[in-house]
Motif scaffolding. Structure first.
Motif, PDB file in Angstrom:
ATOM      1  N   SER A   1     -60.347 -31.524 -38.179  1.00 20.12           N
ATOM      2  CA  SER A   1     -60.511 -30.647 -37.038  1.00 20.12           C
ATOM      3  C   SER A   1     -60.109 -31.355 -35.752  1.00 20.12           C
ATOM      4  CB  SER A   1     -61.972 -30.208 -36.975  1.00 20.12           C
ATOM      5  OG  SER A   1     -62.219 -29.548 -35.762  1.00 20.12           O
ATOM      6  N   LYS A   2     -59.101 -30.806 -35.104  1.00 19.43           N
ATOM      7  CA  LYS A   2     -58.661 -31.304 -33.779  1.00 19.43           C
ATOM      8  C   LYS A   2     -58.463 -32.828 -33.761  1.00 19.43           C
ATOM      9  CE  LYS A   2     -58.690 -27.294 -31.720  1.00 19.43           C
ATOM     10  NZ  LYS A   2     -57.951 -26.733 -32.853  1.00 19.43           N
TER      11      LYS A   2
ATOM     12  N   VAL B   1     -58.554 -46.793 -41.401  1.00 20.58           N
ATOM     13  CA  VAL B   1     -59.302 -45.544 -41.248  1.00 20.58           C
ATOM     14  C   VAL B   1     -60.527 -45.635 -42.143  1.00 20.58           C
ATOM     15  CG1 VAL B   1     -59.237 -43.035 -41.477  1.00 20.58           C
ATOM     16  CG2 VAL B   1     -57.150 -44.281 -40.836  1.00 20.58           C
ATOM     17  N   MET B   2     -61.711 -45.460 -41.540  1.00 20.06           N
ATOM     18  CA  MET B   2     -62.951 -45.584 -42.310  1.00 20.06           C
ATOM     19  C   MET B   2     -63.813 -44.339 -42.134  1.00 20.06           C
ATOM     20  SD  MET B   2     -64.039 -49.553 -41.792  1.00 20.06           S
ATOM     21  CE  MET B   2     -64.862 -49.587 -43.370  1.00 20.06           C
ATOM     22  N   GLY B   3     -64.806 -44.217 -43.019  1.00 18.32           N
ATOM     23  CA  GLY B   3     -65.737 -43.090 -42.916  1.00 18.32           C
ATOM     24  C   GLY B   3     -66.271 -42.739 -44.286  1.00 18.32           C
ATOM     25  N   PRO B   4     -67.384 -41.987 -44.327  1.00 18.55           N
ATOM     26  CA  PRO B   4     -67.992 -41.669 -45.615  1.00 18.55           C
ATOM     27  C   PRO B   4     -67.108 -40.776 -46.474  1.00 18.55           C
ATOM     28  CG  PRO B   4     -69.095 -40.514 -43.822  1.00 18.55           C
ATOM     29  CD  PRO B   4     -68.141 -41.449 -43.185  1.00 18.55           C
ATOM     30  N   SER B   5     -67.390 -40.774 -47.755  1.00 19.36           N
ATOM     31  CA  SER B   5     -66.637 -39.966 -48.689  1.00 19.36           C
ATOM     32  C   SER B   5     -66.645 -38.501 -48.246  1.00 19.36           C
ATOM     33  CB  SER B   5     -67.298 -40.119 -50.060  1.00 19.36           C
ATOM     34  OG  SER B   5     -66.466 -39.621 -51.027  1.00 19.36           O
ATOM     35  N   GLY B   6     -65.482 -37.868 -48.301  1.00 23.66           N
ATOM     36  CA  GLY B   6     -65.396 -36.451 -47.964  1.00 23.66           C
ATOM     37  C   GLY B   6     -65.152 -36.177 -46.490  1.00 23.66           C
ATOM     38  N   CYS B   7     -64.997 -37.232 -45.665  1.00 26.20           N
ATOM     39  CA  CYS B   7     -64.848 -37.004 -44.226  1.00 26.20           C
ATOM     40  C   CYS B   7     -63.406 -36.643 -43.836  1.00 26.20           C
ATOM     41  CB  CYS B   7     -65.342 -38.207 -43.426  1.00 26.20           C
ATOM     42  SG  CYS B   7     -64.257 -39.631 -43.547  1.00 26.20           S
TER      43      CYS B   7
ATOM     44  N   GLN C   1     -63.511 -35.318 -38.287  1.00 26.17           N
ATOM     45  CA  GLN C   1     -63.151 -35.677 -36.909  1.00 26.17           C
ATOM     46  C   GLN C   1     -63.144 -37.189 -36.726  1.00 26.17           C
ATOM     47  OE1 GLN C   1     -66.226 -33.352 -34.883  1.00 26.17           O
ATOM     48  NE2 GLN C   1     -64.573 -32.037 -34.123  1.00 26.17           N
ATOM     49  N   ILE C   2     -62.369 -37.636 -35.753  1.00 31.34           N
ATOM     50  CA  ILE C   2     -62.412 -39.057 -35.392  1.00 31.34           C
ATOM     51  C   ILE C   2     -63.539 -39.230 -34.387  1.00 31.34           C
ATOM     52  CG2 ILE C   2     -61.198 -40.917 -34.193  1.00 31.34           C
ATOM     53  CD1 ILE C   2     -58.613 -39.860 -35.492  1.00 31.34           C
ATOM     54  N   ILE C   3     -64.498 -40.087 -34.749  1.00 33.57           N
ATOM     55  CA  ILE C   3     -65.667 -40.196 -33.862  1.00 33.57           C
ATOM     56  C   ILE C   3     -65.677 -41.507 -33.081  1.00 33.57           C
ATOM     57  CG2 ILE C   3     -67.192 -38.626 -35.138  1.00 33.57           C
ATOM     58  CD1 ILE C   3     -68.446 -41.280 -36.338  1.00 33.57           C
TER      59      ILE C   3
END
Ligand code: ADP
Length: 234
Positions: free
Chosen positions: A22-23, A36-42, A217-219
Motif C-alpha cells: 500500500s502506497k 528489506v525486513m519485516g514479519p512474514s506476510g508483510c 507498508q514501509i514503516i
C-alpha cells in the motif's frame, strides 16, 4: 535506478482481497545495497517480485533506470529482466536435470551469447564462486552452500545491474550463509545494486540501508552507521 512511488498491489481471489502493498515509496540508488525486513506476510516477496518485473502492480509508478515499466507487457518485461536483473532465491531454484555448468550457462543461451563466449563467461564465474571443480555435478550432488554459490553464479553471469535476493541464506548454516553474504558484498563493491529480503539482522548489517515493512507498508528506514561515518568524512 529503482524509483517506486505510491505503489499498490492487491491480490484478489473470489472471496477476499488482500492489499499486499500500500502506497509504497522506495528509491534505490545505483550501486546501493538495500535490505528489506519485516514479519512474514508483510509484503517483502511481493515487493521484490515487482522490482524484478515478475509481477504487475495495481497502482502507482515504477521507474527502472528512468523508464516507466509498470505498463510493460510480458515480452518487454522479460527482455528487461534478461539484461538487467539477476535473481537469487532461498531455495536456490537450480534445475536438477542440468549440471552446474549448464545451469549457469542457461541465462547466456537466453541472451544469445555465442557458445565459445559462453564457455569463457561460465568458467570465469564458476572460478569466482570457487565451484569450478564441481562443474559437471548435478545440483543434488552438492551441499546447500555449494548450490547457493551456483545460484549466485547463474544470477551474475550476464553481468546484471541489479541482483534481487530473497532470503539468500535462509536455507544455509552460518558458515555457508556468511560466504554467500561476502559474495554479495563483493558484487556490490564492484558496482552491482543489490536488493535483499532477509529475516536475519546479521545479514542485514551487510547492507547500506535497511527498509522495514509492516502490513504492506514501509514503516522505517535505517542507514548503516559505518557508512554514515564514511560519508561524513568525505
Ligand atoms: P512476505 O514476503 O513478507 O512474507 P508476501 O509478499 O509473500 O509477504 O505476502 C504479502 C501478502 O500478500 C500476504 O498477506 C500474502 O498472504 C498475500 N499474497 C502473496 N502472494 C499471494 C497470491 N499469489 N495470492 C493471494 N495472496 C497473496
Amino acid at each position: 535506478m529503482i524509483n517506486i512511488n505510491d505503489l499498490d498491489k492487491v491480490y484478489r481471489t473470489e472471496e477476499i482481497e488482500t492489499l499486499a502493498l500500500s502506497k509504497i515509496k522506495l528509491h534505490v540508488k545505483k550501486g546501493e545495497f538495500l535490505a528489506v525486513m519485516g514479519p512474514s506476510g508483510c509484503g517483502k516477496s511481493t515487493l521484490l517480485n515487482i522490482i524484478g518485473l515478475l509481477d504487475d502492480i495495481d497502482g502507482g509508478s515504477y521507474l527502472f533506470n528512468e523508464t516507466e515499466v509498470s505498463h510493460f507487457n510480458e515480452r518487454k518485461r522479460a527482455e528487461l529482466r534478461k539484461h538487467n536483473i539477476g535473481f537469487v532465491f532461498q531455495s536456490f531454484n537450480l534445475i536438477d536435470e542440468l549440471t552446474v555448468y549448464e545451469n549457469v550457462e542457461l541465462p547466456l543461451i537466453y541472451t544469445n551469447v555465442p557458445k565459445a563466449e559462453r564457455k569463457k563467461m561460465v568458467e570465469a564465474v564458476l572460478e569466482k564462486v570457487q565451484i569450478m571443480h564441481r562443474r559437471n555435478h548435478f545440483p543434488q550432488q552438492l551441499s546447500g552452500g555449494q548450490q547457493q554459490r551456483v545460484a549466485v553464479a547463474r544470477a551474475v553471469v550476464t553481468n546484471p545491474k541489479v541482483i534481487l535476493a530473497d532470503e539468500p541464506t535462509g536455507n544455509l548454516d552460518s558458515t555457508n550463509g556468511n560466504e554467500v553474504m561476502h559474495m554479495l558484498t563483493e558484487l556490490n563493491e564492484s558496482g552491482t545494486t543489490i536488493v535483499m529480503v532477509t529475516h536475519s539482522e546479521h545479514d542485514a548489517k551487510f547492507a547500506d540501508r535497511i527498509v522495514r515493512m509492516l502490513d504492506g507498508q514501509i514503516i522505517m528506514q535505517q542507514e548503516r552507521a559505518v557508512k554514515n561515518v564514511e560519508l561524513q568524512q568525505e
